[in-house]
Design a protein around this motif. Structure first.
Motif, mmCIF file in Angstrom:
data_model
loop_
_atom_site.group_PDB
_atom_site.id
_atom_site.type_symbol
_atom_site.label_atom_id
_atom_site.label_comp_id
_atom_site.label_asym_id
_atom_site.label_seq_id
_atom_site.Cartn_x
_atom_site.Cartn_y
_atom_site.Cartn_z
ATOM 1 N N THR A 101 12.121 -0.156 0.164
ATOM 2 C CA THR A 101 11.912 -1.579 -0.094
ATOM 3 C C THR A 101 11.236 -2.283 1.080
ATOM 4 O OG1 THR A 101 13.876 -1.617 -1.505
ATOM 5 C CG2 THR A 101 13.084 -3.747 -0.707
ATOM 6 N N ALA A 102 11.616 -1.931 2.288
ATOM 7 C CA ALA A 102 11.128 -2.629 3.482
ATOM 8 C C ALA A 102 9.607 -2.652 3.607
ATOM 9 C CB ALA A 102 11.772 -2.047 4.735
ATOM 10 N N PRO A 103 8.907 -1.504 3.471
ATOM 11 C CA PRO A 103 7.442 -1.546 3.617
ATOM 12 C C PRO A 103 6.747 -2.322 2.494
ATOM 13 C CG PRO A 103 8.264 0.678 3.943
ATOM 14 C CD PRO A 103 9.392 -0.140 3.395
ATOM 15 N N ALA A 104 7.415 -2.517 1.376
ATOM 16 C CA ALA A 104 6.841 -3.333 0.304
ATOM 17 C C ALA A 104 6.788 -4.791 0.748
ATOM 18 C CB ALA A 104 7.661 -3.181 -0.976
ATOM 19 N N ALA A 105 7.756 -5.202 1.567
ATOM 20 C CA ALA A 105 7.810 -6.578 2.060
ATOM 21 C C ALA A 105 6.861 -6.778 3.240
ATOM 22 C CB ALA A 105 9.239 -6.933 2.469
ATOM 23 N N ALA A 106 6.669 -5.712 4.029
ATOM 24 C CA ALA A 106 5.782 -5.778 5.196
ATOM 25 C C ALA A 106 5.155 -4.397 5.376
ATOM 26 C CB ALA A 106 6.567 -6.181 6.441
ATOM 27 N N PRO A 107 3.963 -4.191 4.805
ATOM 28 C CA PRO A 107 3.326 -2.874 4.876
ATOM 29 C C PRO A 107 3.123 -2.393 6.316
ATOM 30 C CG PRO A 107 2.183 -4.284 3.324
ATOM 31 C CD PRO A 107 3.174 -5.153 4.059
ATOM 32 N N GLY A 108 3.379 -1.117 6.525
ATOM 33 C CA GLY A 108 3.196 -0.534 7.844
ATOM 34 C C GLY A 108 4.095 0.660 8.039
ATOM 35 N N VAL A 141 15.532 -8.402 -0.363
ATOM 36 C CA VAL A 141 14.987 -8.755 0.946
ATOM 37 C C VAL A 141 15.574 -10.104 1.360
ATOM 38 C CG1 VAL A 141 12.885 -9.306 2.228
ATOM 39 C CG2 VAL A 141 12.852 -7.471 0.522
ATOM 40 N N LEU A 142 16.239 -10.133 2.509
ATOM 41 C CA LEU A 142 16.847 -11.366 3.001
ATOM 42 C C LEU A 142 15.865 -12.178 3.852
ATOM 43 C CD1 LEU A 142 20.297 -9.934 4.120
ATOM 44 C CD2 LEU A 142 19.854 -11.335 2.100
ATOM 45 N N ASP A 143 15.101 -11.463 4.675
ATOM 46 C CA ASP A 143 14.214 -12.171 5.606
ATOM 47 C C ASP A 143 13.080 -11.261 6.035
ATOM 48 O OD1 ASP A 143 13.469 -14.374 7.216
ATOM 49 O OD2 ASP A 143 14.411 -13.477 8.978
ATOM 50 N N ILE A 187 8.871 -2.903 11.494
ATOM 51 C CA ILE A 187 7.688 -2.269 10.907
ATOM 52 C C ILE A 187 6.450 -2.705 11.680
ATOM 53 C CG2 ILE A 187 6.287 -2.089 8.814
ATOM 54 C CD1 ILE A 187 8.880 -2.699 7.241
ATOM 55 N N VAL A 188 5.657 -1.733 12.091
ATOM 56 C CA VAL A 188 4.395 -2.027 12.781
ATOM 57 C C VAL A 188 3.281 -1.929 11.750
ATOM 58 C CG1 VAL A 188 2.779 -1.341 14.580
ATOM 59 C CG2 VAL A 188 5.238 -1.190 14.992
ATOM 60 N N GLY A 189 2.567 -3.028 11.570
ATOM 61 C CA GLY A 189 1.488 -3.090 10.589
ATOM 62 C C GLY A 189 0.163 -2.614 11.155
ATOM 63 N N ALA A 190 -0.853 -2.624 10.302
ATOM 64 C CA ALA A 190 -2.204 -2.202 10.691
ATOM 65 C C ALA A 190 -2.750 -3.059 11.824
ATOM 66 C CB ALA A 190 -3.135 -2.264 9.481
ATOM 67 N N ASP A 191 -2.262 -4.301 11.932
ATOM 68 C CA ASP A 191 -2.716 -5.210 12.993
ATOM 69 C C ASP A 191 -1.969 -4.980 14.317
ATOM 70 O OD1 ASP A 191 -0.211 -6.142 12.323
ATOM 71 O OD2 ASP A 191 -0.885 -8.153 11.754
#
Length: 74
Positions: free
Chosen positions: A22-29, A68-70, A49-53
């Motif tokens: 679930t986590a990477p769906a909220a913030a890809p990386g 997802v809480l936050d 999570i470390v993203g592409a940026d």
């Protein structure tokens, strides 16, 4: 008194694996850190999570219902 990690894991209704999906769906990386913690009386999974940026985002997921809480972009 604080719960032990084993006690917290026993209380979690959502598996770590499900929360990890679930986590990477909220913030890809890429998930670089994960922990099960109690915050504000709620049992939750916290993922960094470390993203592409190359920026780190913290995603908190309720260990009781998997929601997802936050999403905190650092």
């Amino acid at each position: 008194p604080a719960c032990t990690t084993a006690q917290m894991a026993a209380l979690a209704k959502v598996s770590f694996t499900a929360a990890l999906k679930t986590a990477p769906a909220a913030a890809p990386g890429v998930v670089v850190k994960a922990e099960l913690e109690v915050e504000g009386g709620n049992l939750q999974f916290s993922f960094e999570i470390v993203g592409a940026d190359q920026k780190t985002t913290e995603v908190e997921i309720d260990a009781g219902n998997g929601k997802v809480l936050d999403v905190d972009k650092g």
